[in-house]
Design a protein around this motif. Structure first.
Motif, PDB file in Angstrom:
ATOM      1  N   PRO B  11       0.821  -1.206   0.000  1.00 20.54           N
ATOM      2  CA  PRO B  11       0.000   0.000   0.000  1.00 20.54           C
ATOM      3  C   PRO B  11       0.865   1.270   0.000  1.00 20.54           C
ATOM      4  O   PRO B  11       2.061   1.214   0.278  1.00 20.54           O
ATOM      5  CB  PRO B  11      -0.798  -0.105   1.295  1.00 20.54           C
ATOM      6  N   TYR B  12       0.204   2.380  -0.320  1.00 18.98           N
ATOM      7  CA  TYR B  12       0.895   3.682  -0.380  1.00 18.98           C
ATOM      8  C   TYR B  12       1.679   3.967   0.901  1.00 18.98           C
ATOM      9  O   TYR B  12       2.839   4.367   0.853  1.00 18.98           O
ATOM     10  CB  TYR B  12      -0.166   4.770  -0.602  1.00 18.98           C
ATOM     11  N   GLU B  14       2.977   2.096   3.050  1.00 20.98           N
ATOM     12  CA  GLU B  14       4.121   1.230   3.378  1.00 20.98           C
ATOM     13  C   GLU B  14       5.264   1.466   2.388  1.00 20.98           C
ATOM     14  O   GLU B  14       6.219   0.710   2.358  1.00 20.98           O
ATOM     15  CB  GLU B  14       3.738  -0.259   3.318  1.00 20.98           C
ATOM     16  N   SER B  15       5.117   2.487   1.532  1.00 16.71           N
ATOM     17  CA  SER B  15       6.191   2.762   0.566  1.00 16.71           C
ATOM     18  C   SER B  15       6.807   4.120   0.857  1.00 16.71           C
ATOM     19  O   SER B  15       6.169   5.000   1.422  1.00 16.71           O
ATOM     20  CB  SER B  15       5.644   2.676  -0.861  1.00 16.71           C
ATOM     21  N   ASP B  16       8.076   4.270   0.484  1.00 21.55           N
ATOM     22  CA  ASP B  16       8.783   5.506   0.809  1.00 21.55           C
ATOM     23  C   ASP B  16       8.724   6.481  -0.359  1.00 21.55           C
ATOM     24  O   ASP B  16       8.032   6.259  -1.348  1.00 21.55           O
ATOM     25  CB  ASP B  16      10.214   5.207   1.286  1.00 21.55           C
ATOM     26  N   GLY B  19       9.100   5.164  -3.766  1.00 16.52           N
ATOM     27  CA  GLY B  19       8.135   4.159  -4.209  1.00 16.52           C
ATOM     28  C   GLY B  19       8.492   2.758  -3.739  1.00 16.52           C
ATOM     29  O   GLY B  19       7.687   1.845  -3.865  1.00 16.52           O
ATOM     30  N   PHE B  71       5.553   0.151  -4.467  1.00 18.57           N
ATOM     31  CA  PHE B  71       4.159   0.547  -4.281  1.00 18.57           C
ATOM     32  C   PHE B  71       3.253  -0.110  -5.319  1.00 18.57           C
ATOM     33  O   PHE B  71       3.562  -0.079  -6.512  1.00 18.57           O
ATOM     34  CB  PHE B  71       4.036   2.076  -4.379  1.00 18.57           C
TER      35      PHE B  71
END
Lengths: 245, 245
Positions: B11-12, B14-16, B19, B71
């Motif tokens: 999910p968004y 959980e991404s840095d 991406g 992502f």
């Protein structure tokens, strides 16, 4: 008005020491869902950036909580873009328990900003049309926040971390709530749950700064500010004793 | 040896900013999966606590990364309890891309501790039998960490937050990595990805303390320590330039 639904089961790492879902996770999960709806309707963040160089920003949340979801609980979340006007889009998220009971409702206010100038843009009909929400003239008045007194109950500085930054290049909006509720102590947080949250974003926070979180606790209400040189965010939370303990 | 598999889409939140999945999320997702396997085999954390008053703790991780999940990517994660001896259980997690390519592998070492005394307990056959892992005599030797020099490249103190604490009543093991990688600056983290991570937990961190994170960066290698009065955790990470940029 198109309703989008999905199920979500609360994982261990999104729940706190009491087993309740972490408050910032509520917003993360909600935004994940509206992202899913956008993708299905060919209005993903990538589309909006490619066609308009805009990105969506949440500027305000109002949350009514009957009960917080708990670890391992599977809920159904429903979201829909209710109405919009020239500058704002209004979207609700409703979280339901497996038996159909409403757990909580998040009302949110969104704006589009230009990726480069970071200025608010007009809501073009083409961007929001697929959501089939009603266009309205009036601007819905948000909650009126009161300022904190000079002597807060608690204040602390936080360095922005690399992992606080999202693909929008600024601090993810769920992180503010992390800094806010960290003002309350363990005893309070492990015996209280929120029943109402008002949260407003005034100015984005970028990497490399230190923010100050300040809070004032008055009975079972807490008032919050996140500050850099400016006021970045405000919140008010009405708490109640956690009956399940 | 029973293999348990599940899919996971990044999910968004959980991404840095690049991406890529956030590093602490890798461990959160992995542990969620072993929890699912435990529940299916009637060896949930609740079962282990009710029958033995024990809880599982990861004491060591070794991670080999070909490519980080990004992502919106859906991957399949496979986990299995490989072997165990009197004190340790060894479990792998393998993350696969949709085309079947291996993305990364986490090898982990677990112990059971008594919930009240916090002391390491014997691994009873009854607890691990359903996983059908092989009982071995030898103790697998973990990575040898070197001590940091006196002058670290970076050090900073972190207050433990309420939301850092999990249902085990201590800081969740993914948080240590948050404090560790926050030692590296934005330029480094947005242009490098880890190819190897060694992570070892020495002593749990409880609420109400401030931890010190220290790191030494030597070329594309970083050495980390988390300290309170004692050494709580150590890590070594071998980085490489992010080719996708």
């Amino acid at each position: 008005m198109l309703i989008y639904k999905n199920e979500f089961t609360v994982p261990y790492y999104e729940s706190d020491v009491t087993g309740n879902i972490k408050l910032p996770s509520l917003f993360n999960i909600a935004l994940q869902l509206s992202g899913e709806q956008g993708a299905i309707l060919n209005r993903s963040d990538q589309w909006t950036k490619a066609h308009y160089n805009y990105t969506w920003i949440v500027v305000e949340y109002e949350v009514d909580i009957q009960r917080l979801p708990v670890f391992n609980e599977t809920m159904t979340i429903e979201t829909f873009a209710k109405t919009y006007n020239k500058f704002f889009c209004y979207r609700d998220f409703i979280f339901y328990a497996e038996n159909g009971d409403e757990l909580l409702k998040i009302s949110s206010t969104w704006v589009l900003i230009d990726v480069d100038t970071r200025k608010v843009a007009h809501v073009e009909d083409e961007i929001v049309a697929p959501y089939q929400s009603e266009k309205i003239k009036r601007i819905i008045r948000g909650h009126r926040f009161r300022e904190l007194k000079l002597e807060p109950t608690c204040e602390r500085n936080y360095f922005v971390r690399f992992n606080d930054i999202d693909q929008n290049g600024h601090v993810n909006n769920s992180k503010y709530l992390d800094w806010m509720i960290d003002m309350l102590d363990f005893d309070f947080l492990s015996t209280h749950v929120p029943q109402k949250i008002y949260l407003k974003y005034a100015k984005e926070v970028l990497y490399g700064v230190s923010v100050k979180s300040r809070a004032e606790v008055v009975g079972e209400q807490s008032f919050h500010e996140i500050l850099t040189d400016d006021l970045n965010a405000q919140a008010e939370i009405i708490w109640r004793k956690n009956d399940d303990l």
